[in-house]
Scaffold this active site. Structure first.
Site, PDB file in Angstrom:
ATOM      1  N   VAL A 133       0.867  -1.186   0.000  1.00 60.59           N
ATOM      2  CA  VAL A 133       0.000   0.000   0.000  1.00 60.59           C
ATOM      3  C   VAL A 133       0.896   1.226   0.000  1.00 60.59           C
ATOM      4  O   VAL A 133       1.799   1.342   0.835  1.00 60.59           O
ATOM      5  CB  VAL A 133      -0.917   0.020   1.237  1.00 60.59           C
ATOM      6  CG1 VAL A 133      -1.702   1.339   1.300  1.00 60.59           C
ATOM      7  CG2 VAL A 133      -1.863  -1.170   1.222  1.00 60.59           C
ATOM      8  N   ASP A 184      -8.546  12.353  -0.250  1.00 56.79           N
ATOM      9  CA  ASP A 184      -7.922  13.612   0.164  1.00 56.79           C
ATOM     10  C   ASP A 184      -7.720  13.561   1.673  1.00 56.79           C
ATOM     11  O   ASP A 184      -8.670  13.718   2.454  1.00 56.79           O
ATOM     12  CB  ASP A 184      -8.818  14.793  -0.224  1.00 56.79           C
ATOM     13  CG  ASP A 184      -8.181  16.143   0.107  1.00 56.79           C
ATOM     14  OD1 ASP A 184      -7.098  16.150   0.751  1.00 56.79           O
ATOM     15  OD2 ASP A 184      -8.755  17.182  -0.264  1.00 56.79           O
ATOM     16  N   TYR A 228       5.573  21.984  10.168  1.00 63.68           N
ATOM     17  CA  TYR A 228       6.031  20.817   9.401  1.00 63.68           C
ATOM     18  C   TYR A 228       7.130  20.085  10.172  1.00 63.68           C
ATOM     19  O   TYR A 228       7.095  18.849  10.303  1.00 63.68           O
ATOM     20  CB  TYR A 228       6.552  21.272   8.044  1.00 63.68           C
ATOM     21  CG  TYR A 228       7.204  20.168   7.235  1.00 63.68           C
ATOM     22  CD1 TYR A 228       6.431  19.229   6.566  1.00 63.68           C
ATOM     23  CD2 TYR A 228       8.596  20.075   7.146  1.00 63.68           C
ATOM     24  CE1 TYR A 228       7.024  18.211   5.823  1.00 63.68           C
ATOM     25  CE2 TYR A 228       9.190  19.064   6.412  1.00 63.68           C
ATOM     26  CZ  TYR A 228       8.404  18.140   5.756  1.00 63.68           C
ATOM     27  OH  TYR A 228       9.005  17.139   5.030  1.00 63.68           O
TER      28      TYR A 228
END
Length: 339
Positions: A63, A118, A212
């Site tokens: 995946v 999304d 981030y």
């Protein structure tokens, strides 16, 4: 001055044994650094990692999240080349379908499945679709690649709430939720590999990319902790640290000695699974691309440089921000002039 006084006091206490003790400590330190250097050198330039085929037989699946571009796309292609079937998860269905066709035409024995999702929406329905899609599949490998950075370097206090929320939702919640769907099957089968994309931004605090940087630092500790939990069940968990790579996220198009293409980086990554010496010995962590690994080792080994590196990091992102703002102003002026 304090160190000199301390050494003088020790010399007086140790008497005639002071010199041999200092020599012994010096020899031990030299040996320690020599061993670390040798470990890093062999890890970066000589040792090969675990063959990914160990994690699943022919017909098993991988995946890949964030699969439609850049690193995610390259992970999908290279894992298909190694004989894995691929589940492609990303936001844009048209790109996923195109990649699925590309993979199946290159590797006719390979099956693909796609899911347009999304991650910024944090939709329970989407996660249910993913869970249903993989329910009866033998998932051998999970690549947690989906991620988001800031549109440009920005001070934390000026970061838009929507951007901050998206970074945390995608980088943190998305990674955790996908792993929670996939990992139980790996535990049941007693084999599997989970690779999560980290960053130098998580290894080194990065001013002007604070949200981030924090999200990637979170993934470092989460991944290492998860690895310790799953290791007894035969599941290997690795955080993958990267510096810059040519990609839409980095906005860098031209590769160099320090900046590989996605193809070069993924090839290095799949060749260094489990070789933690590439990351200065950090448990459950690899820094697979050789130039990034050399830089990682140097920073880890020369801890006195941390404040220097932090300042350089800040200066670099301040400069990038200034250039980005000037470009934005030019584009706005050109648009206004055009009207």
């Amino acid at each position: 001055m304090a160190l000199a006084q301390l050494l003088d006091n020790f010399s007086q206490l140790a008497g005639p044994y002071a010199l041999p003790i200092f020599a012994l400590v010096g020899a031990f330190s030299a040996l320690h650094y020599a061993f670390r250097f040798l470990n890093a050198f062999t890890s970066i330039f000589i040792l090969s990692g675990t063959n990914v085929r160990k994690f699943g037989p022919p017909g098993s699946w991988a995946v890949v999240t964030g699969a439609s571009d850049g690193l995610g796309k390259e992970f999908a292609v290279q894992l298909a080349q190694k004989g894995f079937n691929i589940v492609l998860v990303s936001r844009t269905l048209s790109k996923l379908n195109a990649l699925a066709v590309e993979i199946e035409s290159k590797y006719p024995k390979t099956q693909t499945k796609v899911l347009a999702m999304d991650f910024a929406q944090d939709s329970a329905a989407d996660y249910k679709k993913l869970s249903d899609l993989v329910q009866n599949l033998d998932i051998a490998i999970l690549i947690n690649n989906v991620g988001k950075s800031h549109n440009m370097p920005v001070p934390f206090l000026e970061t838009e709430d929507a951007e901050m929320e998206d970074i945390i939702t995608i980088n943190v919640k998305g990674t955790l939720k996908v792993t929670k769907i996939i990992a139980p099957g790996m535990v049941e089968r007693k084999r599997g590999l989970i690779l999560t994309m980290g960053s130098f931004g998580g290894f080194l605090p990065t001013p002007l990319l604070a949200t981030y940087s924090g999200s990637k630092a979170f993934l470092q500790h989460w991944s290492t902790s998860l690895g310790a939990e799953l290791q007894p069940h035969g599941v290997q968990v690795q955080l993958v640290i990267a510096y810059l790579i040519t990609s839409a996220m980095s906005k860098i198009r031209k590769p160099s000695m320090m900046i590989p293409t996605p193809k070069g980086f993924v090839k290095a990554c799949l060749g260094k699974i489990g070789v933690t010496g590439t990351a200065g010995g950090r448990a459950g962590t690899i820094t697979p691309f050789w130039a990034h690994s050399v830089m990682h080792w140097a920073i880890e080994s020369l801890g006195i440089w941390n404040s220097f590196v932090l300042k350089k990091n800040k200066d670099m992102h301040v400069s990038i921000r200034k250039r980005a703002l000037r470009k934005k102003e030019r584009e706005a002026a050109a648009l206004k002039k055009g009207h």
